[in-house]
Design a protein around this motif. Structure first.
Motif: not given
Length: 467
Positions: A40-42, A79-84, A86-88, A106-111
């Motif tokens: 299970l992923k976030p 951050a906007d790119e992820v919200l759109q 990308q990079f999910r 940390m996964n979020v911080n690193e991405v």
């Protein structure tokens, strides 16, 4: 993996090779190796919540001069790119992970850090230029980011999933209440005959029940709007600008279109999971009544030849692999299963909420998944029930009337006129002989025909009192 395919990253434990194309870093890699638990992923909504926090913190820290302006803008753009969308696929840490959620954090911080590096013309992994810890996470800690992310994720899930679903279901039930208002059916208590009721009033009662739950959930949700973000490590606010916590609350409120405020005591906001327990409890209460409603629908639709069959739920798929022509109340069955899962989540959340020690609760990843997923699956299930079941319900008028006229409970209306014992005797004789209640009362000369007609008026008898 050749040298052209990987990059080397270092942390306090040493160095590791990572594929060049991934945006997560060494701490995420270690977490994937340590926590291969469930697959299970976030949740997508939880990712959104974390990314919104990082966008708000980057902008606030840039405005306050805590990090360079160009880095703040690059983090916000990432951050906007992820919200759109990308990079999910770069958010890869299992739900069951390091306590408090440090691995996912940390996964979020690193991405975001690695994408910001690209936007600034640097290579991924060049953390001297943009650091996941020193820039993306400036003035923050897992201790305050994760409980804030649960709050934001819960608010997003409620707004986008559960509230619209409940509004739609309530409207559908009220429409059926109007359509079925003149249909008289037998009431049932203990699954035995009871006095006649209006079918429409039954649907109106369900609409009222859901409306009360909606109000209760919204009341409980008010606690989610008070943020501990800015508490940093242990709620002390260490390494944060004095205005930081107020600015990030303001920015996050704008992003989700919901008024938010900074908690008056950041340590308290960090330690207590009670806001999540309150919302989860409100969801559990809703789920319990939804199970009851789904069981009622299944009973009323039971048959078609050997059950009640007072209503017809719309068939949406064949019901048997062996019995041709069979249709089952699958949408009502589905929502019960979802509700059982939500009630199970509530128990897990309650256990996790009391399992913190001193300045931190280390069970927050479980709370995050169970609360947000519970909100969303309940919303999806209610939408499905409304659209594929409630809106298409039809009534078997003759069947309802036959049951109402044949109910032994009609004798209840005779109590004031012939007394309880006489009424009980009439009911017993009717059951033993098959004679109608009307026939027995007239044969015993207990009432005149006109008196009996007035007392056993089904429409008048089933009319609810007005306020």
């Amino acid at each position: 993996m050749t040298e052209l395919d990987y990059r080397i990253e270092r942390d306090s434990m040493g160095e590791r090779q990572l594929p060049k194309d991934v945006y997560y870093g060494i701490q995420t890699l270690r977490a994937t190796e340590n926590f291969s638990i469930s697959g299970l992923k976030p949740l997508s909504t939880y990712i959104d919540a974390c990314i919104l926090i990082k966008k708000a913190t980057a902008i606030a820290n840039g405005e306050l001069g805590c990090i360079p302006d160009d880095i703040a803008k690059a983090i916000a753009q990432a951050a906007d790119e992820v919200l759109q969308g990308q990079f999910r696929d770069q958010f890869v840490v299992d739900v069951y992970q390091a306590g408090a959620g440090t691995s996912h954090h940390m996964n979020v911080n690193e991405v975001l850090g690695n994408r910001a590096l690209e936007l600034l013309g640097a290579e991924k992994g060049n953390y001297q230029r943009v650091s996941p810890n020193d820039h993306v996470n400036y003035g923050q800690s897992t201790n305050d980011v994760i409980p804030t992310a649960i709050r934001i994720g819960g608010l997003l899930a409620l707004t986008h999933s559960l509230y619209p679903a409940l509004d739609s279901a309530i409207a559908a039930l009220n429409e059926k209440a109007i359509a079925f208002q003149d249909v008289v059916k037998s009431g049932r208590t203990h699954l035995q005959d009871a006095v006649p009721v209006r079918l429409g009033e039954g649907f109106r009662a369900w609409a009222r029940i859901l409306g009360e739950h909606l109000r209760g959930i919204k009341y409980a949700t008010e606690e989610l709007c008070v943020l501990g973000l800015g508490g940093s490590a242990s709620g002390t606010g260490l390494n944060t600008h004095p205005q930081y916590r107020f600015r990030v609350a303001e920015l996050l409120g704008e992003y989700i279109d919901h008024p938010l405020s900074s908690a008056p005591h950041l340590m308290a906001a960090m330690q207590s999971m009670s806001p999540f327990v309150s919302v989860s409890g409100a969801l559990r209460n809703l789920a319990q009544d939804l199970v009851k409603i789904s069981h009622d629908l299944r009973l009323m639709d039971s048959g078609p030849k050997t059950g009640l069959k007072e209503i017809q739920l719309p068939p949406v798929q064949p019901g048997s692999s062996i019995m041709p022509g069979k249709y089952n109340p699958v949408m009502a069955e589905m929502i019960s299963m979802v509700c059982f899962q939500v009630m199970g989540y509530d128990s897990a959340i309650a256990l996790a909420a009391q399992a913190g020690q001193l300045e931190l609760n280390v069970m927050m990843p479980l709370i995050a998944y169970d609360l947000i997923n519970g909100i969303e699956i309940l919303g999806h299930a209610i939408s499905g029930l409304s659209e594929k079941c409630i809106q298409g319900i039809t009534v078997q008028d003759d069947r309802c009337l036959d049951y109402a006229e044949g109910s032994l409970a009609l004798v209840t209306a005779l109590n004031p006129h012939i007394g309880y014992l006489n009424a009980a005797s009439v009911a017993k004789e009717s059951l033993e002989t098959g004679k109608s209640i009307r026939q027995i009362v007239l044969e015993k000369d207990l009432m005149t025909e006109d008196e009996l007609a007035q007392v056993l008026d089904l429409e008048k008898m089933s009319q609810l009192p007005t306020i």
